[in-house]
Design an enzyme around this catalytic site. Structure first.
Site, PDB file in Angstrom:
ATOM      1  N   HIS A  97       0.769  -1.216  -0.105  1.00  0.00           N
ATOM      2  CA  HIS A  97      -0.106   0.070  -0.069  1.00  0.00           C
ATOM      3  C   HIS A  97       0.678   1.234  -0.085  1.00  0.00           C
ATOM      4  O   HIS A  97       1.976   1.270   0.571  1.00  0.00           O
ATOM      5  CB  HIS A  97      -0.938   0.067   1.474  1.00  0.00           C
ATOM      6  N   GLU A 169      -4.427   1.827  -6.811  1.00  0.00           N
ATOM      7  CA  GLU A 169      -4.865   2.872  -6.055  1.00  0.00           C
ATOM      8  C   GLU A 169      -3.909   3.921  -6.295  1.00  0.00           C
ATOM      9  O   GLU A 169      -2.764   4.228  -5.660  1.00  0.00           O
ATOM     10  CB  GLU A 169      -4.538   2.616  -4.591  1.00  0.00           C
TER      11      GLU A 169
HETATM   12  O1  LIG Z   1      -6.233   3.244   0.831  1.00  0.00           O
HETATM   13  C1  LIG Z   1      -7.459   2.931   0.399  1.00  0.00           C
HETATM   14  C2  LIG Z   1      -7.737   1.477   0.527  1.00  0.00           C
HETATM   15  O2  LIG Z   1      -6.475   0.842   0.910  1.00  0.00           O
HETATM   16  C3  LIG Z   1      -8.618   3.737   0.129  1.00  0.00           C
HETATM   17  O3  LIG Z   1      -8.852   4.610   1.119  1.00  0.00           O
HETATM   18  P1  LIG Z   1      -9.992   5.661   1.029  1.00  0.00           P
HETATM   19  O4  LIG Z   1     -11.343   4.751   0.479  1.00  0.00           O
HETATM   20  O5  LIG Z   1     -10.449   6.007   2.263  1.00  0.00           O
HETATM   21  O6  LIG Z   1      -9.626   6.529  -0.012  1.00  0.00           O
END
Ligand SMILES: O=C(CO)COP(=O)(O)O
Length: 249
Positions: A97, A169
């Protein structure tokens, strides 16, 4: 085809709060037809065992860990191994992440080692990739994330790759200062990910400011097989509503 809809709680929730959520989730899903939707919940490490114990009552929900070390055991103070998180009930391991890459020195090398360790123990790696805002501004998002993914999956054979989940992401889209990516912005990166990995991995997910307002549109993007959600799913009701959006119920 499986539609993955899951949440990481990040560094949130006491044990009591985690148990309440898990019990509520079992109750909320009881009698609900999930179809192709595969829910997963990734609590903080302190709550994995408790949450997994409660969610065993609804075996449809997978439990994950937010991180695990690449070695099985040893002198690694403060770390948890894949066998340890598996022992606590995790079936997924989130790896790479952006918050871990930024704040905890996670590199392409450690990410690759962790993906391999997770597969070695029969768990599902949830590999996170995503570019910073300045890379996006330069129009380099797609090559950046393809490179990240390729480094993380280096050395895996086809069978191993087929067990990996990839969550795209974009860093600029995550968290309270993030702005949700639009369907238009995601078309190209997911087309590229689909071309490179579609059918070859367990699924391609999107994460970053997923909300009840955008979830259905995001799930409609070509090659998006699921959503990885933070804030919107930290309250049980938000997660249940997202699952309903995904199942179309
Ligand atoms: O990092 C995330 C999931 O791992 C996304 O976070 P948010 O949905 O709070 O933006």
């Amino acid at each position: 085809m499986t539609i993955w809809v899951g949440t990481s709680w990040k560094m949130n929730k006491t044990l009591d709060e985690a148990r309440d959520y898990a019990r509520g989730l079992v109750a909320g899903l009881s009698g609900q037809e999930l179809g192709d939707v595969q829910p997963f919940v990734i609590p903080p490490a302190t709550a994995i065992a408790a949450v997994a114990g409660i969610l065993a009552d609804d075996s449809r929900v997978l439990v994950g860990a937010q991180n695990a070390h690449w070695e099985d055991a040893g002198a690694w103070t403060g770390e948890l191994s894949v066998p340890q998180v598996a022992d606590a009930g995790a079936r997924l391991v989130e790896i790479g992440h952006s918050e871990r890459r930024e704040h905890f020195g996670e590199t392409d090398r450690t990410v690759r080692l962790k993906v391999a360790a997770t597969l070695r123990h029969g768990l599902t790696p949830l590999l996170c990739i995503g570019e910073p805002g300045d890379v996006k501004d330069r129009g380099r998002s797609t090559p950046y994330i393809l490179e990240q993914a390729s480094r993380a999956l280096e050395g895996l054979d086809d069978d191993q790759r087929a067990r990996v989940l990839i969550a795209y992401e974009p860093i600029w889209a995550i968290g309270e200062h993030g702005r949700p990516a639009t369907v238009e912005e995601l078309a190209e990166p997911f087309a590229a990910l689909g071309q490179e990995y579609g059918g070859g991995v367990a699924g391609l997910l999107y994460g970053g400011s997923v909300s009840l307002d955008n979830a259905t549109d995001l799930l409609g993007i070509d090659h998006v097989d699921g959503l990885f959600v933070g804030r919107t799913a930290w309250e049980l009701d938000g997660y249940l509503q997202l699952l309903r959006r995904a199942t179309g119920s």
